[in-house]
Design a protein around this motif. Sequence first.
Motif, PDB file in Angstrom:
ATOM      1  N   CYS A   1      -7.944  -3.933  -3.608  1.00 42.11           N
ATOM      2  CA  CYS A   1      -8.227  -4.168  -5.029  1.00 42.11           C
ATOM      3  C   CYS A   1      -8.982  -2.982  -5.623  1.00 42.11           C
ATOM      4  O   CYS A   1     -10.155  -3.113  -6.017  1.00 42.11           O
ATOM      5  CB  CYS A   1      -9.038  -5.455  -5.209  1.00 42.11           C
ATOM      6  N   PRO A   2      -8.356  -1.818  -5.713  1.00 43.30           N
ATOM      7  CA  PRO A   2      -9.084  -0.640  -6.212  1.00 43.30           C
ATOM      8  C   PRO A   2      -9.415  -0.702  -7.696  1.00 43.30           C
ATOM      9  O   PRO A   2     -10.306   0.006  -8.152  1.00 43.30           O
ATOM     10  CB  PRO A   2      -8.107   0.510  -5.908  1.00 43.30           C
TER      11      PRO A   2
ATOM     12  N   PRO B   1      -4.272 -13.870   3.604  1.00 40.97           N
ATOM     13  CA  PRO B   1      -2.910 -13.437   3.267  1.00 40.97           C
ATOM     14  C   PRO B   1      -2.820 -12.734   1.914  1.00 40.97           C
ATOM     15  O   PRO B   1      -2.119 -11.728   1.785  1.00 40.97           O
ATOM     16  CB  PRO B   1      -2.125 -14.758   3.259  1.00 40.97           C
ATOM     17  N   MET B   2      -3.527 -13.258   0.907  1.00 36.58           N
ATOM     18  CA  MET B   2      -3.461 -12.650  -0.413  1.00 36.58           C
ATOM     19  C   MET B   2      -4.082 -11.259  -0.411  1.00 36.58           C
ATOM     20  O   MET B   2      -3.522 -10.308  -0.984  1.00 36.58           O
ATOM     21  CB  MET B   2      -4.171 -13.547  -1.439  1.00 36.58           C
ATOM     22  N   LEU B   3      -5.240 -11.112   0.237  1.00 33.32           N
ATOM     23  CA  LEU B   3      -5.925  -9.825   0.261  1.00 33.32           C
ATOM     24  C   LEU B   3      -5.138  -8.789   1.054  1.00 33.32           C
ATOM     25  O   LEU B   3      -4.926  -7.660   0.599  1.00 33.32           O
ATOM     26  CB  LEU B   3      -7.327  -9.994   0.841  1.00 33.32           C
ATOM     27  N   TYR B   4      -4.675  -9.162   2.255  1.00 32.09           N
ATOM     28  CA  TYR B   4      -3.991  -8.185   3.093  1.00 32.09           C
ATOM     29  C   TYR B   4      -2.621  -7.814   2.550  1.00 32.09           C
ATOM     30  O   TYR B   4      -2.115  -6.717   2.820  1.00 32.09           O
ATOM     31  CB  TYR B   4      -3.880  -8.704   4.523  1.00 32.09           C
TER      32      TYR B   4
ATOM     33  N   SER C   1      -0.895  -1.542  -1.482  1.00 36.18           N
ATOM     34  CA  SER C   1      -1.601  -0.334  -1.876  1.00 36.18           C
ATOM     35  C   SER C   1      -1.299   0.806  -0.911  1.00 36.18           C
ATOM     36  O   SER C   1      -1.097   1.935  -1.326  1.00 36.18           O
ATOM     37  CB  SER C   1      -3.109  -0.604  -1.926  1.00 36.18           C
ATOM     38  N   SER C   2      -1.218   0.488   0.387  1.00 33.19           N
ATOM     39  CA  SER C   2      -0.943   1.518   1.385  1.00 33.19           C
ATOM     40  C   SER C   2       0.450   2.088   1.210  1.00 33.19           C
ATOM     41  O   SER C   2       0.671   3.297   1.311  1.00 33.19           O
ATOM     42  CB  SER C   2      -1.106   0.940   2.802  1.00 33.19           C
ATOM     43  N   SER C   3       1.440   1.200   0.935  1.00 37.79           N
ATOM     44  CA  SER C   3       2.817   1.671   0.748  1.00 37.79           C
ATOM     45  C   SER C   3       2.940   2.522  -0.492  1.00 37.79           C
ATOM     46  O   SER C   3       3.694   3.482  -0.526  1.00 37.79           O
ATOM     47  CB  SER C   3       3.769   0.471   0.681  1.00 37.79           C
ATOM     48  N   THR C   4       2.181   2.170  -1.539  1.00 40.06           N
ATOM     49  CA  THR C   4       2.217   2.954  -2.770  1.00 40.06           C
ATOM     50  C   THR C   4       1.672   4.349  -2.540  1.00 40.06           C
ATOM     51  O   THR C   4       2.241   5.352  -2.982  1.00 40.06           O
ATOM     52  CB  THR C   4       1.412   2.259  -3.882  1.00 40.06           C
ATOM     53  N   ILE C   5       0.569   4.424  -1.808  1.00 40.55           N
ATOM     54  CA  ILE C   5      -0.022   5.730  -1.498  1.00 40.55           C
ATOM     55  C   ILE C   5       0.930   6.547  -0.630  1.00 40.55           C
ATOM     56  O   ILE C   5       1.090   7.746  -0.798  1.00 40.55           O
ATOM     57  CB  ILE C   5      -1.376   5.544  -0.792  1.00 40.55           C
ATOM     58  N   GLY C   6       1.608   5.858   0.306  1.00 40.05           N
ATOM     59  CA  GLY C   6       2.547   6.554   1.175  1.00 40.05           C
ATOM     60  C   GLY C   6       3.710   7.152   0.413  1.00 40.05           C
ATOM     61  O   GLY C   6       4.155   8.267   0.674  1.00 40.05           O
ATOM     62  N   ARG C   7       4.228   6.397  -0.568  1.00 39.11           N
ATOM     63  CA  ARG C   7       5.332   6.912  -1.375  1.00 39.11           C
ATOM     64  C   ARG C   7       4.903   8.114  -2.214  1.00 39.11           C
ATOM     65  O   ARG C   7       5.664   9.063  -2.405  1.00 39.11           O
ATOM     66  CB  ARG C   7       5.866   5.808  -2.289  1.00 39.11           C
ATOM     67  N   ARG C   8       3.667   8.039  -2.739  1.00 41.66           N
ATOM     68  CA  ARG C   8       3.172   9.164  -3.535  1.00 41.66           C
ATOM     69  C   ARG C   8       3.021  10.420  -2.688  1.00 41.66           C
ATOM     70  O   ARG C   8       3.243  11.539  -3.139  1.00 41.66           O
ATOM     71  CB  ARG C   8       1.842   8.813  -4.181  1.00 41.66           C
ATOM     72  N   ALA C   9       2.573  10.221  -1.428  1.00 40.37           N
ATOM     73  CA  ALA C   9       2.399  11.352  -0.529  1.00 40.37           C
ATOM     74  C   ALA C   9       3.747  11.987  -0.193  1.00 40.37           C
ATOM     75  O   ALA C   9       3.859  13.190  -0.049  1.00 40.37           O
ATOM     76  CB  ALA C   9       1.662  10.919   0.735  1.00 40.37           C
TER      77      ALA C   9
END
Length: 405
Positions: free
Chosen positions: A303-304, A388-391, A397-405
């Motif tokens: 939740c950034p 479950p909701m948090l993870y 969020s991790s997949s989004t950062i990975g795609r940006r990278a």
Amino acid sequence: MQSGYVTTPFGRRSMTLALVQRQVDTEQANNKRPVEKWRVFRDVGDARERLGLQDRALAVLNALLSFYPAVELSEDNNLVVFPSNVQLTARANGISGTTLRKCLASLVDAGVIIRKDSPNGKRYARKGSGGSIEDAYGFSLSPLLARAAEFASLAQEVAAEQRRFRMMKDRLSVVRRDVRKLITAGLEEGVPGNWQAVEDCFVEIVSRIPRRPSTADILDRLDEMTLLHEEVVSILEDNDNSKKPDSNAIVFGCHIQNSKSESCNESEPALEKVQGEKPASINERERKKKPQVFPLSVVLAGCPEIAGLGPAGGVSSWRELMSAAVTVRSMLGISPSAYQDACEVLGDVETAIAVACIYERSNHITSAGGYLRNLTDKAKRGKFSLGPMLYALVRQSSSTIGRRA
């Protein structure tokens, strides 16, 4: 249509591409069947707001139609009327010349009539040897014939929207009355609850109802008032449930009046009531035994968005996360009572995490307050876990950062 080409206005009146397109559309229209002129006039009147026409423009259109001798508009007849401004003023309830010119311009702009100006700008007709009109200059009523079906459809849409508006307005009036009387009942009966917050919320919703509301205004206030109604009913239902005998005591044959029953204490020691303390439910006891607290870094990773709402522009502790959650509660329109209920069931920190998750997905959630209330109800029944909701948000969020990278 008497003219087979695009005509332009006389004098200083300008020609626009919109006027050209309307004349072309009228010429190419497939609807050439005769139509009753006053029926079309009523349809234009019903759809006047969609067409951008004022009431006085309708009075001028009524005057123009009165100069058309036949009852039906037909391409077999001359569709150009040529009254003078004096004649139009007399039949349009004596409006001023300036207003008449503005109304005629608005009828032309709306595509209801077309100007067919003479070389000198005067309105007149030339008759043949048999007395029939061979050519006329004035205002063509051909758009009324060509667009008759369109005007009828617009009128039906307006009528349907008006029916929907009245229905929604009646619903809002009923819900508003119900909420007002339920709040009064809760206050008069002394039901525990933050009634001042409920009252403030009610007044705030009512204050945002315009004197002349649109359908969108009514729908927005109806949604908010319905949600408030649910919250008030929930407060009253919780009070009724708190007055009912403990179901576990009935199962074990214990009587609430008999506080000295040893069998009751021995069979269910966790239900032992401390003097002056509210008995905890089974789900609340389980929550206290197994608190759902996650590492703060995990919460911020999933939740950034909430991080920038901390007291100092960041979140570095649980206290700052809870402070940011209170800010988010107000931003999302979550009522104080819904937030307090969540804190009592989930816990303060867990509620802050839940609100952070809701804020992260706010674009996909219609009612944040209703969503939090639903999570709270599920938690009461032991059917909700923050994990479950948090993870899921952490993975997203991790997949989004990975795609940006």
